[in-house]
Design a protein around this motif. Structure first.
Motif, mmCIF file in Angstrom:
data_model
loop_
_atom_site.group_PDB
_atom_site.id
_atom_site.type_symbol
_atom_site.label_atom_id
_atom_site.label_comp_id
_atom_site.label_asym_id
_atom_site.label_seq_id
_atom_site.Cartn_x
_atom_site.Cartn_y
_atom_site.Cartn_z
ATOM 1 N N SER A 263 -26.885 7.546 57.312
ATOM 2 C CA SER A 263 -25.488 7.117 57.396
ATOM 3 C C SER A 263 -24.574 8.266 57.808
ATOM 4 O O SER A 263 -23.643 8.094 58.606
ATOM 5 N N PRO B 36 -30.015 5.071 53.637
ATOM 6 C CA PRO B 36 -31.051 4.142 54.107
ATOM 7 C C PRO B 36 -32.479 4.673 54.017
ATOM 8 O O PRO B 36 -33.384 3.952 53.600
ATOM 9 N N SER B 37 -32.706 5.932 54.404
ATOM 10 C CA SER B 37 -34.070 6.470 54.358
ATOM 11 C C SER B 37 -34.527 6.700 52.919
ATOM 12 O O SER B 37 -35.704 6.501 52.594
ATOM 13 N N TYR C 13 -35.482 3.351 51.577
ATOM 14 C CA TYR C 13 -36.753 2.942 52.170
ATOM 15 C C TYR C 13 -37.930 3.568 51.422
ATOM 16 O O TYR C 13 -38.933 2.894 51.138
ATOM 17 N N ALA D 233 -33.146 -4.520 53.643
ATOM 18 C CA ALA D 233 -32.401 -3.918 54.744
ATOM 19 C C ALA D 233 -30.926 -4.287 54.683
ATOM 20 O O ALA D 233 -30.046 -3.446 54.950
ATOM 21 N N TYR E 155 -29.483 -2.217 51.512
ATOM 22 C CA TYR E 155 -29.491 -0.757 51.523
ATOM 23 C C TYR E 155 -29.195 -0.129 52.889
ATOM 24 O O TYR E 155 -28.844 1.047 52.946
ATOM 25 N N TRP E 156 -29.361 -0.874 53.968
ATOM 26 C CA TRP E 156 -29.065 -0.322 55.290
ATOM 27 C C TRP E 156 -27.727 -0.815 55.817
ATOM 28 O O TRP E 156 -26.836 -0.016 56.121
#
Length: 279
Positions: A91, A209-210, A213, A228, A231-232
């Motif tokens: 982000s 995001p990572s 994941y 997704a 969180y993304w």
């Protein structure tokens, strides 16, 4: 205490690896995306161990919540010091792209490196658990395929929780970006620890995001698309809203200021007063 000692040894090993990568790549700025890999690897790898302590450490190793909160703060502080300028957060990389501070190719490479680092950190943590150095890690190894998801609410609630936390976090980050690292790094660590603590019953407020994941996408309970969205999509939405509120526009998308009117003041030079005619 053997479980805590093993965890501290693991943290130290991961931190040394990330620090060495950062030191080796300082002479080659064009390979800065590899530093993002190291930063993401450190965050995910150590955070997974903290999750282990949170899940089974209290009754397998006698480690309470105060220990996990302290370790999380130390992790975030250490990551901010060792990986300065490489947050390991897609982000924040996309934010620089939207601010015209980075090009498309460096942004894409950095984001890809962050997700690769997160995935390799997950594989490394699983191998570390398989060694079963302590009772805590033996239990974690047995339940590694049935991990507990961090998303404890519905997808809609999770989306708005992550979006609100990301909005506040990025607004504060934008206001701190010109500050000294002595102020910015500790305050960022405190903020992330605080958000993670208060949102632990909702989404854990990863805002990364990572990181999300690596920590929870492999856990059962929700589909990949639902994770997704929470969180993304929410993190990117919160970041873009923060950028819009801070700057009034998003430079990469449009130049016109939509929120704030910039008034230009023109100072009219005063001419010399005419001299009085002498009689």
């Amino acid at each position: 205490m053997s479980g805590l000692n093993a965890s501290l040894g693991y943290f130290l090993s991961v931190a040394i690896f990330a620090g060495l990568v950062q030191m080796l790549l300082r002479k080659w700025p064009r390979f800065n995306f590899v530093s993002e890999f190291a930063s993401s690897f450190m965050l995910v790898g150590c955070w997974l161990e903290i999750q282990t302590i949170m899940e089974v450490g209290q009754w397998a190793g006698g480690l309470g919540q105060d220990v996990t909160v302290t370790m999380l703060f130390v992790l975030l502080l250490t990551n901010g010091v060792l990986c300065a300028g490489t947050p390991g957060n897609p982000s924040m990389v996309v934010q620089k792209f939207l601010q015209l501070e980075a090009g498309p190719l460096p942004t894409a490479l950095a984001v890809a490196a962050q997700f690769i680092g997160a995935h390799l950190a997950l594989l490394t943590a699983r191998y570390y658990w398989s060694l079963e150095l302590t009772d805590m890690h033996m239990i974690k190894n047995l339940m590694s395929t049935e991990c507990s998801t961090s998303l404890l609410v519905s997808v809609v609630q999770g989306f708005f929780t992550e979006c609100a936390c990301a909005l506040i976090f990025h607004l504060i980050q934008l206001n701190l970006q010109r500050r000294s690292a002595l102020i910015r790094v500790p305050l960022t660590a405190v903020l992330l620890t605080f958000f993670s603590h208060i949102a632990r019953s909702y989404t854990s407020a990863f805002m990364n995001p990572s990181l999300a994941y690596g920590l929870t996408f492999h856990c059962p309970g929700f589909t990949f698309k639902e994770y997704a969205v929470v969180y993304w999509l929410s993190s990117l939405t919160g970041m873009m809203l923060a950028l819009l509120l801070y700057m009034g526009h998003i430079p990469r998308l449009f130049a016109k200021n939509l929120l704030y009117v910039q008034k230009t003041r023109f100072r009219v030079p005063k001419g010399d007063k005419p001299e009085k005619k002498k009689n």
